[in-house]
Design a protein around this motif. Structure first.
Motif, PDB file in Angstrom:
ATOM      1  N   ASP A 103     -12.502 -41.384   0.531  1.00 11.96           N
ATOM      2  CA  ASP A 103     -11.816 -40.603   1.558  1.00 11.96           C
ATOM      3  C   ASP A 103     -12.705 -40.368   2.763  1.00 11.96           C
ATOM      4  O   ASP A 103     -13.917 -40.583   2.715  1.00 11.96           O
ATOM      5  N   THR A 104     -12.076 -39.922   3.850  1.00 10.51           N
ATOM      6  CA  THR A 104     -12.788 -39.400   5.007  1.00 10.51           C
ATOM      7  C   THR A 104     -12.065 -38.153   5.493  1.00 10.51           C
ATOM      8  O   THR A 104     -10.856 -38.011   5.302  1.00 10.51           O
ATOM      9  N   GLN A 105     -12.805 -37.252   6.119  1.00  7.05           N
ATOM     10  CA  GLN A 105     -12.249 -36.028   6.685  1.00  7.05           C
ATOM     11  C   GLN A 105     -11.809 -36.277   8.131  1.00  7.05           C
ATOM     12  O   GLN A 105     -12.489 -36.990   8.868  1.00  7.05           O
ATOM     13  N   VAL A 106     -10.675 -35.694   8.529  1.00  5.85           N
ATOM     14  CA  VAL A 106     -10.201 -35.782   9.909  1.00  5.85           C
ATOM     15  C   VAL A 106      -9.797 -34.394  10.386  1.00  5.85           C
ATOM     16  O   VAL A 106      -8.987 -33.720   9.740  1.00  5.85           O
ATOM     17  N   GLY A 107     -10.364 -33.942  11.489  1.00  4.77           N
ATOM     18  CA  GLY A 107      -9.915 -32.710  12.107  1.00  4.77           C
ATOM     19  C   GLY A 107      -8.530 -32.914  12.683  1.00  4.77           C
ATOM     20  O   GLY A 107      -8.324 -33.782  13.538  1.00  4.77           O
ATOM     21  N   SER A 108      -7.539 -32.127  12.225  1.00  6.09           N
ATOM     22  CA  SER A 108      -6.145 -32.434  12.520  1.00  6.09           C
ATOM     23  C   SER A 108      -5.337 -31.186  12.878  1.00  6.09           C
ATOM     24  O   SER A 108      -5.617 -30.090  12.400  1.00  6.09           O
ATOM     25  N   ARG A 109      -4.318 -31.397  13.703  1.00  2.24           N
ATOM     26  CA  ARG A 109      -3.360 -30.339  14.019  1.00  2.24           C
ATOM     27  C   ARG A 109      -2.227 -30.283  13.003  1.00  2.24           C
ATOM     28  O   ARG A 109      -1.444 -29.326  13.008  1.00  2.24           O
ATOM     29  N   ASP A 110      -2.112 -31.320  12.174  1.00  7.02           N
ATOM     30  CA  ASP A 110      -0.954 -31.464  11.286  1.00  7.02           C
ATOM     31  C   ASP A 110      -1.297 -30.997   9.873  1.00  7.02           C
ATOM     32  O   ASP A 110      -1.615 -31.806   8.992  1.00  7.02           O
ATOM     33  N   HIS A 111      -1.237 -29.668   9.663  1.00  2.00           N
ATOM     34  CA  HIS A 111      -1.506 -29.080   8.353  1.00  2.00           C
ATOM     35  C   HIS A 111      -0.318 -28.242   7.895  1.00  2.00           C
ATOM     36  O   HIS A 111       0.496 -27.794   8.700  1.00  2.00           O
ATOM     37  N   GLY A 112      -0.259 -28.013   6.588  1.00  2.00           N
ATOM     38  CA  GLY A 112       0.764 -27.151   6.016  1.00  2.00           C
ATOM     39  C   GLY A 112       0.511 -26.955   4.539  1.00  2.00           C
ATOM     40  O   GLY A 112      -0.565 -27.286   4.024  1.00  2.00           O
ATOM     41  N   ILE A 113       1.485 -26.431   3.834  1.00  2.00           N
ATOM     42  CA  ILE A 113       1.373 -26.220   2.393  1.00  2.00           C
ATOM     43  C   ILE A 113       1.629 -27.531   1.675  1.00  2.00           C
ATOM     44  O   ILE A 113       2.648 -28.185   1.896  1.00  2.00           O
ATOM     45  N   GLY A 114       0.699 -27.931   0.811  1.00  2.00           N
ATOM     46  CA  GLY A 114       0.888 -29.179   0.087  1.00  2.00           C
ATOM     47  C   GLY A 114      -0.366 -29.581  -0.673  1.00  2.00           C
ATOM     48  O   GLY A 114      -1.295 -28.790  -0.857  1.00  2.00           O
ATOM     49  N   TRP A 115      -0.399 -30.832  -1.098  1.00  2.00           N
ATOM     50  CA  TRP A 115      -1.505 -31.343  -1.901  1.00  2.00           C
ATOM     51  C   TRP A 115      -2.792 -31.369  -1.085  1.00  2.00           C
ATOM     52  O   TRP A 115      -2.871 -32.042  -0.046  1.00  2.00           O
ATOM     53  N   LEU A 116      -3.805 -30.647  -1.544  1.00  2.00           N
ATOM     54  CA  LEU A 116      -5.138 -30.752  -0.968  1.00  2.00           C
ATOM     55  C   LEU A 116      -5.705 -32.119  -1.323  1.00  2.00           C
ATOM     56  O   LEU A 116      -5.561 -32.586  -2.446  1.00  2.00           O
ATOM     57  N   ARG A 117      -6.381 -32.757  -0.366  1.00  2.00           N
ATOM     58  CA  ARG A 117      -6.831 -34.134  -0.566  1.00  2.00           C
ATOM     59  C   ARG A 117      -7.740 -34.280  -1.784  1.00  2.00           C
ATOM     60  O   ARG A 117      -7.650 -35.271  -2.527  1.00  2.00           O
ATOM     61  N   TYR A 118      -8.634 -33.327  -2.018  1.00  2.38           N
ATOM     62  CA  TYR A 118      -9.553 -33.443  -3.149  1.00  2.38           C
ATOM     63  C   TYR A 118      -8.802 -33.392  -4.480  1.00  2.38           C
ATOM     64  O   TYR A 118      -9.147 -34.116  -5.427  1.00  2.38           O
ATOM     65  N   PHE A 119      -7.779 -32.567  -4.571  1.00  2.00           N
ATOM     66  CA  PHE A 119      -6.947 -32.533  -5.776  1.00  2.00           C
ATOM     67  C   PHE A 119      -6.138 -33.825  -5.896  1.00  2.00           C
ATOM     68  O   PHE A 119      -5.971 -34.371  -6.992  1.00  2.00           O
ATOM     69  N   LEU A 120      -5.619 -34.300  -4.763  1.00  2.00           N
ATOM     70  CA  LEU A 120      -4.829 -35.530  -4.760  1.00  2.00           C
ATOM     71  C   LEU A 120      -5.633 -36.712  -5.270  1.00  2.00           C
ATOM     72  O   LEU A 120      -5.155 -37.495  -6.102  1.00  2.00           O
ATOM     73  N   MET A 121      -6.861 -36.870  -4.793  1.00  2.00           N
ATOM     74  CA  MET A 121      -7.686 -38.002  -5.210  1.00  2.00           C
ATOM     75  C   MET A 121      -7.915 -38.000  -6.718  1.00  2.00           C
ATOM     76  O   MET A 121      -7.817 -39.037  -7.388  1.00  2.00           O
ATOM     77  N   THR A 122      -8.212 -36.829  -7.249  1.00  2.00           N
ATOM     78  CA  THR A 122      -8.436 -36.707  -8.686  1.00  2.00           C
ATOM     79  C   THR A 122      -7.195 -37.092  -9.469  1.00  2.00           C
ATOM     80  O   THR A 122      -7.264 -37.806 -10.478  1.00  2.00           O
ATOM     81  N   ARG A 123      -6.030 -36.631  -9.010  1.00  2.00           N
ATOM     82  CA  ARG A 123      -4.796 -36.910  -9.728  1.00  2.00           C
ATOM     83  C   ARG A 123      -4.406 -38.378  -9.621  1.00  2.00           C
ATOM     84  O   ARG A 123      -3.882 -38.967 -10.581  1.00  2.00           O
ATOM     85  N   LEU A 124      -4.623 -38.998  -8.474  1.00  2.00           N
ATOM     86  CA  LEU A 124      -4.328 -40.419  -8.332  1.00  2.00           C
ATOM     87  C   LEU A 124      -5.145 -41.242  -9.325  1.00  2.00           C
ATOM     88  O   LEU A 124      -4.621 -42.146  -9.983  1.00  2.00           O
ATOM     89  N   LEU A 125      -6.425 -40.940  -9.443  1.00  2.00           N
ATOM     90  CA  LEU A 125      -7.277 -41.686 -10.371  1.00  2.00           C
ATOM     91  C   LEU A 125      -6.907 -41.425 -11.822  1.00  2.00           C
ATOM     92  O   LEU A 125      -7.086 -42.282 -12.680  1.00  2.00           O
ATOM     93  N   ALA A 126      -6.397 -40.241 -12.106  1.00  2.00           N
ATOM     94  CA  ALA A 126      -6.034 -39.888 -13.478  1.00  2.00           C
ATOM     95  C   ALA A 126      -4.696 -40.481 -13.902  1.00  2.00           C
ATOM     96  O   ALA A 126      -4.481 -40.716 -15.099  1.00  2.00           O
ATOM     97  N   GLN A 127      -3.800 -40.763 -12.938  1.00  2.00           N
ATOM     98  CA  GLN A 127      -2.434 -41.155 -13.282  1.00  2.00           C
ATOM     99  C   GLN A 127      -2.031 -42.549 -12.818  1.00  2.00           C
ATOM    100  O   GLN A 127      -1.116 -43.137 -13.393  1.00  2.00           O
ATOM    101  N   CYS A 128      -2.660 -43.075 -11.784  1.00  2.00           N
ATOM    102  CA  CYS A 128      -2.185 -44.319 -11.171  1.00  2.00           C
ATOM    103  C   CYS A 128      -3.075 -45.500 -11.557  1.00  2.00           C
ATOM    104  O   CYS A 128      -4.301 -45.422 -11.480  1.00  2.00           O
ATOM    105  N   HIS A 129      -2.426 -46.610 -11.917  1.00  2.00           N
ATOM    106  CA  HIS A 129      -3.154 -47.799 -12.339  1.00  2.00           C
ATOM    107  C   HIS A 129      -3.355 -48.786 -11.192  1.00  2.00           C
ATOM    108  O   HIS A 129      -4.237 -49.641 -11.275  1.00  2.00           O
ATOM    109  N   THR A 130      -2.547 -48.689 -10.143  1.00  2.00           N
ATOM    110  CA  THR A 130      -2.594 -49.645  -9.044  1.00  2.00           C
ATOM    111  C   THR A 130      -2.450 -48.916  -7.713  1.00  2.00           C
ATOM    112  O   THR A 130      -2.035 -47.749  -7.659  1.00  2.00           O
TER     113      THR A 130
END
Length: 371
Positions: A180-207
């Motif tokens: 991953d890389t960090q980007v300073g952004s105006r487009d934020h809201g309630i949702g999946w935090l990237r660090y949690f997302l990365m962990t879950r993708l590796l735990a659940q996704c094969h491709t």
């Protein structure tokens, strides 16, 4: 020099793996507490954790409880092990988002240069220089994860003690690797935090295709990019906003610390004087000029990631601190086909490289040797 030659082996439930961070590293408690508390205290001093920030964090906690309870369980184990408040660790993981909400101070020093190719001499490669606060150098580790919630068999990842899962990058036994890389952004809201997302993708996704489907069907907190590849040679770059996401699939992809897609490029905050923002365009130019051409190999990737402006025509990827700025605390090259990681840190121009082989695609047989 990075002294930890063996990965920190974590197994069991998400909570148990979080708790084992301290048990496997009993002499690091003060270093973890200092690195975490320093950034949170700075954030509070600069007004990031005001009433609006607390409202946002509360909504994020409720979202995580509903959509990603495993990450919260891991965070609870980490907090208990290092004697930190769970809420404080949750705040720490959201500092980049809170900074963008306020757009103040130099709280987050997370930079990074990332790329992937589908056809090196070794097959698909996923590569990253991790540019971050120097206080994390001493608590950075290579981790291995196994548990019933990890449906891909096992995960090998780079992160920091005191933070959950794939806090920087990772690869699973199915042959999916992402950075991953960090980007300073105006487009934020309630949702999946990237660090949690990365962990879950590796735990659940094969491709990569499975990961893209997961990303498309979720709402994201926004801010940052993912670059990934799998054993099939599929490569993708993902830009994460809250209202918009952009997904690019191509034989080769690269990102630094700004959005480039039509949907999101105007959401990137302009350079405001911090070292990460000022170097992002330059580092992107390095990747744009170097990645599309040539027959890549592990050796060529190493040469690129340790390059400097004074020796390379296109500029510097290996970052050295200016004042209190960030530095390249590690470099990672994932050989997806062989399930192998080449790792160096800090500053790959001066530190030795280590090789982690996921023999038999199982963390139970992880071997390590110095390159």
């Amino acid at each position: 020099m990075f002294q930890q030659r063996d990965p920190v082996s974590l197994s069991g439930s998400a909570f148990e793996r979080g708790l084992q961070q301290q048990k496997r590293n009993p002499n690091t408690v003060q270093a973890v507490r200092d690195a975490t508390l320093q950034r949170v205290h700075q954030a509070r001093a600069e007004g990031l954790l005001d009433s609006a920030g607390e409202v946002y964090l509360q909504a994020q906690r409720q979202f995580a409880k509903m959509h990603d309870p495993q990450s919260l369980k891991e965070l609870k184990g980490i907090a208990q092990g290092f004697g930190l408040e769970e809420n404080l660790l949750f705040e720490h993981l959201h500092l980049a988002v809170l900074r963008d909400h306020k757009r103040c101070g130099g709280i987050d020093q997370d930079g990074c240069s990332a790329w992937a190719v589908n056809n090196s001499a070794q097959g698909p490669l996923v590569v990253k220089n991790r540019d971050f606060a120097g206080s994390h150098t001493a608590i950075q580790r290579v981790f291995s994860h196994q548990g019933d919630d990890i449906k891909t068999g096992s995960v090998l990842c780079i992160g920091s003690l005191g933070s959950p899962g794939a806090y920087s990058s990772g690869m699973n036994a199915s042959g999916l690797a992402l950075v991953d890389t960090q980007v300073g952004s105006r487009d934020h809201g309630i949702g999946w935090l990237r660090y949690f997302l990365m962990t879950r993708l590796l735990a659940q996704c094969h491709t990569v295709d499975e990961a893209i489907t997961f990303i498309r069907t979720r709402t994201h907190a926004g801010g940052g990019t993912l670059v990934m590849a799998d054993i099939n040679g599929t490569v993708a770059a993902v830009e994460l906003g809250h209202r918009h996401i952009s997904i690019e699939t191509a034989p080769r992809a690269w990102r630094s610390n700004h959005f480039i897609s039509e949907k999101l490029h105007q959401q990137t905050y302009p350079t405001d004087g911090d070292s990460i923002s000022k170097s992002s365009l330059e580092r992107f130019a390095v990747l744009k000029n170097r990645i599309p051409d040539g027959d890549w190999s592990i050796e060529q990737a190493i040469a690129l990631m340790k390059s400097h402006k004074d020796t390379e025509i296109y500029g510097s990827l290996c970052q050295h601190p200016e004042g209190h700025g960030s530095l390249t605390i590690s470099s990672a090259i994932y050989d997806v086909k062989r399930r192998e990681l080449y790792f160096s840190g800090p500053n790959p121009c001066i530190s030795p490289w280590y090789h982690y082989a996921l023999n038999g695609h199982s963390q139970k047989h992880l071997t390590v040797r110095e390159r």
